[in-house]
Design an enzyme around this catalytic site. Structure first.
Site, short mmCIF file in Angstrom:
data_model
loop_
_atom_site.label_atom_id
_atom_site.label_comp_id
_atom_site.label_asym_id
_atom_site.label_seq_id
_atom_site.Cartn_x
_atom_site.Cartn_y
_atom_site.Cartn_z
CD GLU A 68 44.75 -27.74 36.34
OE1 GLU A 68 44.01 -26.82 36.89
OE2 GLU A 68 44.72 -28.86 36.90
CG LEU A 104 42.11 -27.67 41.81
CD1 LEU A 104 41.99 -29.00 42.78
CD2 LEU A 104 43.19 -26.62 42.50
CE LYS A 133 44.75 -26.01 46.36
NZ LYS A 133 45.66 -25.72 45.12
CE1 TYR A 185 48.13 -28.64 46.90
CE2 TYR A 185 48.03 -26.20 47.44
CZ TYR A 185 48.26 -27.07 46.52
OH TYR A 185 48.29 -26.79 45.25
N1 PMP Z 1 45.06 -25.52 39.00
C1 PMP Z 1 45.91 -25.71 39.94
C2 PMP Z 1 46.77 -26.72 39.25
C3 PMP Z 1 46.34 -24.96 41.01
O1 PMP Z 1 47.44 -25.48 41.83
C4 PMP Z 1 45.59 -23.92 41.23
C5 PMP Z 1 45.71 -23.15 42.37
N2 PMP Z 1 45.41 -23.78 43.69
C6 PMP Z 1 44.32 -23.42 40.57
C7 PMP Z 1 44.16 -24.42 39.41
C8 PMP Z 1 43.51 -22.69 40.76
O2 PMP Z 1 42.54 -22.89 42.00
P1 PMP Z 1 41.97 -21.73 42.71
O3 PMP Z 1 41.35 -20.47 42.17
O4 PMP Z 1 41.08 -22.56 43.74
O5 PMP Z 1 43.04 -21.20 43.59
#
Ligand code: PMP
Length: 286
Positions: free
Chosen positions: A182, A207, A149, A33
């Protein structure tokens, strides 16, 4: 006005949109996603998000059911039909619907594509940023590929729920050595004693956030030093500032970790500055 979602080629009233109970995302969380911010009716960093979607799909040997140009059209259509000024679009691709079996469905089984849009509340988001958020630390019990993701988010769900029940907004996940990987749905950052940004390297342990990548470029443009390296919870306790980043939160200052005040206990200037600069720098696509 009723909300409209996209399911496998059709725009359907959100309340009536659905997929098969045989869908592999329902049965196995076998899907990927993306969440893209909509700001002033425009998609923010769309290219980055679509590139990451393609990578996630590739890593799971999952085929996207439509070409990228079609995907971009669908996202725009959803923004328009749902009158989203500020908000998000969500899209999900799964390995389709097939008789329940761990083995991939036979070749030719179409992937499922679902997308929907929702409105955000800019004023509420700004108020949260001005107040700052609390974070709790928890062990990172996810699988070894959080760089993909995937919709398999159970550890993230449990961590976020535990945070909420502890009166915190986010959970920071700790690896076996006590380093912060994270957040449950965001990337984690601190500002060190020299004023430099510190965030975990974008390896297989996190991620690789699209917002994170954008913030590193903004920092470089503003002459703010940064380093990608793991930082420990202990280091975070003593940091000048801390914050989280993500497409739904952009930048939110962290003012408390595990009940300990971070910095002055108020949102820090570096985090607030990056937040304020974000939409001046982030690429928009019409
Ligand atoms: N880490 C995780 C586990 C996430 O779910 C997200 C949000 N999608 C992020 C980091 C931040 O990613 P992004 O800046 O692409 O939204």
């Amino acid at each position: 006005m009723s909300r409209v979602a996209y399911v496998n080629g059709r725009y359907i009233r959100h309340a009536e949109a659905g997929v098969s109970i045989n869908d592999r995302a329902f049965l196995f969380a076998d899907g990927v996603y993306e969440v893209i911010e909509v700001y002033g009716g425009r998609l923010i960093d769309e290219d980055g998000h679509l590139q990451r979607l393609a990578r996630s799909a590739r890593e799971l040997r999952l085929e996207l059911p439509v070409a990228e140009t079609a995907l971009r059209r669908i996202l725009r259509e959803l923004v328009a039909r749902n009158l989203v000024g500020d908000g998000h679009v969500y899209l999900q691709v799964t390995r389709g619907a097939a008789k329940r079996d761990h083995i991939f469905p036979k070749a030719g089984t179409p992937s499922t594509l679902v997308a929907f849009a929702h409105r955000g509340d800019r004023a509420a988001a700004e108020a949260r940023a001005r107040a700052g958020i609390k974070v709790i630390s928890l062990p990172d019990i996810r699988w070894k590929r959080p760089d993909i993701k995937s919709t398999s988010l159970l550890p993230n769900v449990l961590a976020k729920q535990q945070a909420r029940e502890a009166g915190a907004y986010e959970a920071w996940l700790l690896d076996a050595e006590g380093f912060v990987t994270e957040g449950s749905s965001s990337n984690a950052w601190i500002v060190d004693g020299e004023g430099a940004l510190v965030t975990h390297p974008a390896d297989s342990a996190i991620l690789s956030g699209i917002t994170r990548a954008r913030l590193l470029r903004i920092a470089a443009a503003k002459g703010v030093k940064w380093v990608e390296r793991p930082f420990s919870l202990q280091e975070a306790f003593g940091a000048r500032e801390a914050f989280i980043s993500g497409a739904t939160t952009i930048v939110l200052p962290v003012v408390d970790i595990d009940g300990r005040k971070i910095g002055s206990g108020a949102p820090g200037p570096v985090a607030l500055d990056l937040r304020a600069a974000f939409h001046d720098f982030a690429p928009v696509t019409a």
